[in-house]
Structures are given as C-alpha cells and as structure tokens.
Design a protein around this motif. Structure first.
Motif: not given
Length: 265
Positions: A68-72, A81-83, A106-108, A112-114
């Motif tokens: 759950v913490a990883a999701v957050a 990264l979007s900012y 690639r970074a974004i 998203l994959l994470l």
C-alpha cells in the motif's frame, strides 16, 4: 505472480535509495529546488531515499502495508515527474543516480510501471519466497525496468549502439597506432567536418577505436529532433584537417546525415 511482486519492488527501491544517498547533490538537477526551495532540496532528496528503504524493508518482510505504501509512493513519483516535465522541463529525473537528461517518456513510463507493479503487489496472498515459478517472471519485469532506466543505458544500450555502428559503419572503406586521444580530438576540432556538425553535437567524445589506419571517435548528437551519434573518421597518415570525415547515424546504425562536400573528399 502477484506474490512475487514485493521482491522486485523491494530490490528496486533499495537500488534507487542507494543511488540517492550516494549522490545527494543530484537533487540540485531535479525539480526539487523549485518545489521545496533550494536550501531544502538535498534534505528532501535524502528523505525520499529513507522512505524508499523503509518501504523496501516492509515489502521484503511481506508486510501488506508495504504494498500500500509502495502504491502511494509510486503515485507521488508519477506526479513529481509530470510536474517536472511541465514546470521545469530542463530538470532531470533524479530517480536512480546521476543523470543530466531531462525527464522524458521513459522516466514517466518507468514510474507508471512501478505503480502498476505496486498495485499488483497489494493482491499478494502469500509471501514472495513462496511464489515458486512466479519468481521467474521477475527476470522479465526487471529487464523492462532496466530498459526504461536511462541511468543504466551505459551498461547495455550504448554497447549495442557501438556494435551496430561497427558492424555497419557509415564510413567503412574510407583506427592500433599509439596516438593519444587528445591529439585526435584536436584534429577533429580543427577540421571542416567538425564545423559542419558542431551545432548538432550534444557531448564530448563518447567512444573511440582504431581500424585499418583510421581512428574513429563518436559524439552524442541530435538531428531533426532525434537522438543520433556523430562518428568522425580521422586518418593516421593524412594530417590535413580536410581529411577528417563525419557522418551522423541513428540508433539503428543508419546514416541520417553526411555533409556532401566532405563525403567526396
């Protein structure tokens, strides 16, 4: 399959935390100074690393709260990264070590994959060490993460590009001798070939090699909005500046630009 995800997430977060703690000044190249203020950027960068370590330990210990913490955390990464891309487009990611490259797709995509992997981990019903054959899938996932990590390009992507250039060289038929690289670089800088592509170059010398009386040196470049590699061919015997040749090749080793006048010298 979902039971194996905490292992992958834990290892990735330990890696990214290590790189942040190893090079905390990388924070100055990110959007953190703009977001939290320059005096607090390094501290915030290190704080993220500590959070990553704590979440990694929870994941590796198969604590459900870890997923759950990883999701957050992943949502935070995507947002940051979007900012960065919108507000500070010249800022680097700072996600996993030293990098001067601005935040890109690639970074974004990696963030998203994470996030997707973190969400998958929340559905795990057994500990990762009981996942069995599901652990084999992690090899494929880890490879995908590596391919999306520009920080790892020097370990796999650059060698592939160099091999492509050597196998289908744009200046074939046109370097060994013990000639200092600095001497070759000086000849390149003084040549018409260098002046013809100077505005397209984006780095110093990346690589060099000798073959059949020539020394080849490569630079990172951009051509027509795309990433490319500039390859200079410098003859050992002909010391005139006009003897230096140049070609720009894409990631597939195909020539995208070669000054016409130089090509006929």
């Amino acid at each position: 399959m979902t039971s194996a995800q905490p292992l992958l997430l834990g290892l990735i977060l330990l890696w990214t935390a290590y790189t942040k703690l190893k090079s905390p000044t990388q924070a100055d190249r990110t959007a953190l100074p703009r977001l939290v203020g320059e005096p607090r950027a390094v501290l915030a960068y290190q704080a993220v690393a500590v959070v990553e370590i704590l979440i990694a330990l929870l994941l590796l210990g198969s604590w459900a709260i870890g997923a759950v913490a990883a999701v957050a955390l992943s949502i935070g990464f995507v947002g940051f990264l979007s900012y960065s891309k919108v507000v500070v487009p010249e800022a680097s990611c700072g996600c996993a070590g030293k990098s001067h490259r601005p935040v890109g797709t690639r970074a974004i995509a990696r963030a998203l994959l994470l996030l997707a992997t973190s969400v998958s981990a929340t559905f795990a019903t057994t500990a990762w060490w009981s996942a069995g054959t599901g652990l084999l899938l992690l090899v494929v996932e880890a490879a995908v993460f590596a391919m999306l990590s520009t920080e790892l390009d020097r370990y796999w992507l650059l060698p592939i590009r160099r091999l492509r250039i050597r196998l289908s060289h744009p200046l074939a038929g046109t370097a060994s001798d013990h000639i200092p690289l600095v001497a070759t670089q000086r000849r390149v800088l003084l040549s018409p070939a260098y002046r013809a592509v100077d505005g397209l170059l984006r780095s110093d010398i990346h690589d060099y090699w000798d073959d059949d009386g020539w020394r080849f040196v490569s630079y990172a470049a951009r051509y027509d909005g795309r990433r490319a590699t500039a390859v200079f061919a410098v003859p050992h015997r002909d010391l005139t500046p006009e003897s230096v040749r140049v070609a720009l090749v894409d990631d597939d080793g195909l020539t995208v630009y070669r000054p016409t006048v130089l090509a006929t010298t």
